[in-house]
Design an enzyme around this catalytic site. Structure first.
Site, PDB file in Angstrom:
ATOM      1  CD  GLU A 159      -2.649  -1.459   2.527  1.00  0.00           C
ATOM      2  OE1 GLU A 159      -4.063  -1.688   2.118  1.00  0.00           O
ATOM      3  OE2 GLU A 159      -1.851  -1.548   3.560  1.00  0.00           O
ATOM      4  CD  GLU A 210      -3.244  -6.743   4.191  1.00  0.00           C
ATOM      5  OE1 GLU A 210      -2.630  -5.649   3.947  1.00  0.00           O
ATOM      6  OE2 GLU A 210      -3.347  -7.347   3.486  1.00  0.00           O
TER       7      GLU A 210
END
Length: 256
Positions: free
Chosen positions: A114, A134
């Site tokens: 990200e 994640e």
């Protein structure tokens, strides 16, 4: 907690360097705060023409967020503080007025991917991979992994990472345009790209970035107002208005 984000400038090129190699350069709250402060410094430094985002060590560019930093948050705090702070700070990086290049000398996972996505372009080492792991710790991407990255990667590829936990190779990342180049020495290649900016118009580069961001929806409202405000600030009408205000007289606008 350990970890830091350093800022160094040399010859018009600034370098933001993640320094937490024992934890694969994972972000701590302190590192997030330092990144935000450095972004404010960079936007005000007219001598800086380009920004390189690098990290220490050969094992990972950035493995995301330090799990120990957020594991103790209550659910509401996790969403309100950790996720929103990270999102806000990565947005701040994405909206720098200076062109930015992420140097992916190794793997970029989770928040690290990200972070790289918040830069304008990316240069990657041949063996480096990209991933959004994640779900393996029971969470979802929270620092733009399902939003900004969705504008940069094909939907099926993003789903491969976020839903199925697959890693994306440097070759596939290049093929879809997510990275600009694969290089054995990404740092040297990125600096060579950045040095080309030293011979271009700083203002033209800044405005072009604003225009592109407005086109793709990256902080569109602010970008449109920044472009309009820049135009009007250079006008004779603005100069007349400010002078009239200062001398407490009625302005006579020339319309130019």
């Amino acid at each position: 907690m350990s970890g830091a984000v350093h800022l160094d400038t040399q010859g018009g090129i600034a370098t933001l360097r993640l320094d937490n190699p024992t934890k694969l350069n994972a972000f701590t709250p302190e590192m997030l705060a330092q990144l935000a402060a450095h972004c404010d410094t960079l936007d005000r430094d007219t001598a800086v023409r380009a920004v390189l985002l690098t990290s220490e060590g050969e094992r990972a560019f950035c493995a995301g967020a330090d799990i120990k930093a957020w594991a103790g948050y209550a659910p509401a705090e996790f969403a309100r503080i950790w996720v929103r702070d990270g999102h806000r700070i990565f947005d701040r990086l994405a909206r720098l007025s200076k062109p930015t290049i992420a140097v992916l000398q190794a793997h970029a996972f989770g928040g690290g991917l990200e972070l790289a996505s918040a830069c304008d372009i990316r240069v990657i080492a041949p063996a480096a991979t990209l991933a959004l792991p994640e779900s393996q710790v029971g969470i979802v991407p929270g620092w733009s992994g399902t939003q900004r990255i969705a504008r940069l990667l094909p939907e099926p590829m993003l789903k491969e990472m976020a839903l199925f936990g697959r890693r994306i190779s440097a070759e596939r990342a290049l093929a879809c345009g997510f990275v600009a180049e694969i290089a054995d020495d990404p740092a040297t290649t990125a600096r060579a790209i950045a040095e080309k900016l030293l011979t271009t118009s700083p203002r033209a580069t800044e405005v072009a970035k604003y225009m592109i961001h407005a086109g793709v929806g990256e902080d569109r409202d602010a970008m449109i107002e920044a472009l309009g405000s820049g135009m009007i600030a250079a006008s004779a009408d603005k100069a007349e208005g400010v002078d009239a205000f200062a001398h407490k007289r009625k302005p006579v606008f020339p319309g130019t």
